[in-house]
Design a protein around this motif. Sequence first.
Motif, PDB file in Angstrom:
ATOM      1  N   LYS A 192       6.255   0.046   4.179  1.00 14.62           N
ATOM      2  CA  LYS A 192       5.994  -1.527   4.056  1.00 14.62           C
ATOM      3  C   LYS A 192       4.482  -1.593   3.864  1.00 14.62           C
ATOM      4  CE  LYS A 192       9.656  -3.343   6.937  1.00 14.62           C
ATOM      5  NZ  LYS A 192       9.883  -4.071   8.082  1.00 14.62           N
ATOM      6  N   ILE A 193       3.649  -0.621   4.507  1.00 17.56           N
ATOM      7  CA  ILE A 193       2.222  -0.334   4.313  1.00 17.56           C
ATOM      8  C   ILE A 193       1.818  -0.028   2.874  1.00 17.56           C
ATOM      9  CG2 ILE A 193       0.122   1.037   5.089  1.00 17.56           C
ATOM     10  CD1 ILE A 193       1.548   1.277   7.561  1.00 17.56           C
ATOM     11  N   ILE A 194       2.597   0.689   2.271  1.00 18.54           N
ATOM     12  CA  ILE A 194       2.297   1.064   0.535  1.00 18.54           C
ATOM     13  C   ILE A 194       2.597  -0.117  -0.099  1.00 18.54           C
ATOM     14  CG2 ILE A 194       3.098   2.518  -1.303  1.00 18.54           C
ATOM     15  CD1 ILE A 194       3.537   4.885   1.003  1.00 18.54           C
ATOM     16  N   SER A 195       3.821  -0.811   0.161  1.00 17.79           N
ATOM     17  CA  SER A 195       4.298  -2.143  -0.670  1.00 17.79           C
ATOM     18  C   SER A 195       3.097  -2.980  -0.556  1.00 17.79           C
ATOM     19  CB  SER A 195       5.373  -2.521  -0.254  1.00 17.79           C
ATOM     20  OG  SER A 195       6.502  -1.835  -0.711  1.00 17.79           O
ATOM     21  N   ALA A 196       2.626  -3.011   0.809  1.00 17.00           N
ATOM     22  CA  ALA A 196       1.334  -4.303   1.090  1.00 17.00           C
ATOM     23  C   ALA A 196       0.168  -3.980   0.192  1.00 17.00           C
ATOM     24  CB  ALA A 196       1.027  -4.364   2.447  1.00 17.00           C
ATOM     25  N   ILE A 197      -0.189  -2.644   0.104  1.00 20.33           N
ATOM     26  CA  ILE A 197      -1.386  -2.075  -0.603  1.00 20.33           C
ATOM     27  C   ILE A 197      -1.352  -2.304  -2.003  1.00 20.33           C
ATOM     28  CG2 ILE A 197      -2.875   0.070  -1.159  1.00 20.33           C
ATOM     29  CD1 ILE A 197      -2.204   0.838   1.767  1.00 20.33           C
ATOM     30  N   ARG A 198       0.091  -2.108  -2.459  1.00 22.37           N
ATOM     31  CA  ARG A 198       0.248  -2.067  -4.011  1.00 22.37           C
ATOM     32  C   ARG A 198       0.027  -3.471  -4.624  1.00 22.37           C
ATOM     33  NH1 ARG A 198       5.051   1.936  -5.497  1.00 22.37           N
ATOM     34  NH2 ARG A 198       3.770   2.437  -7.258  1.00 22.37           N
ATOM     35  N   SER A 199       0.602  -4.497  -3.676  1.00 29.73           N
ATOM     36  CA  SER A 199       0.661  -5.880  -3.946  1.00 29.73           C
ATOM     37  C   SER A 199      -0.866  -6.479  -4.180  1.00 29.73           C
ATOM     38  CB  SER A 199       1.291  -6.931  -2.794  1.00 29.73           C
ATOM     39  OG  SER A 199       2.563  -6.181  -2.681  1.00 29.73           O
TER      40      SER A 199
END
Length: 99
Positions: free
Chosen positions: A92-99
Amino acid sequence: MKLGEKVRDLRRKANLTLEELAQATGSSKGYIWELENKDTNPSLDKLKKIANALHVNVTELISDEEPEDLTSNALFREIDAMSEKDREMIKKIISAIRS
């Protein structure tokens, strides 16, 4: 790259002295020096201890290929050791950073 060169490079990247690596592997300082500077063939048990102390796997030590990014490998091992809940949080953290 020869085994001794890999051990020396990894030891230096880990900011370990010859003595510290020797203590971590149950070896003498002289043995580690010989391993790094001469054509020494350690036992599998000793290779495992050295790899563990340097936070790599034995394959990385004995492979003729250049080692992959050791920071990434260490990160993947840390993630693998996490609980499923923690791994999901990382995703989830990685997804948020990539968004």
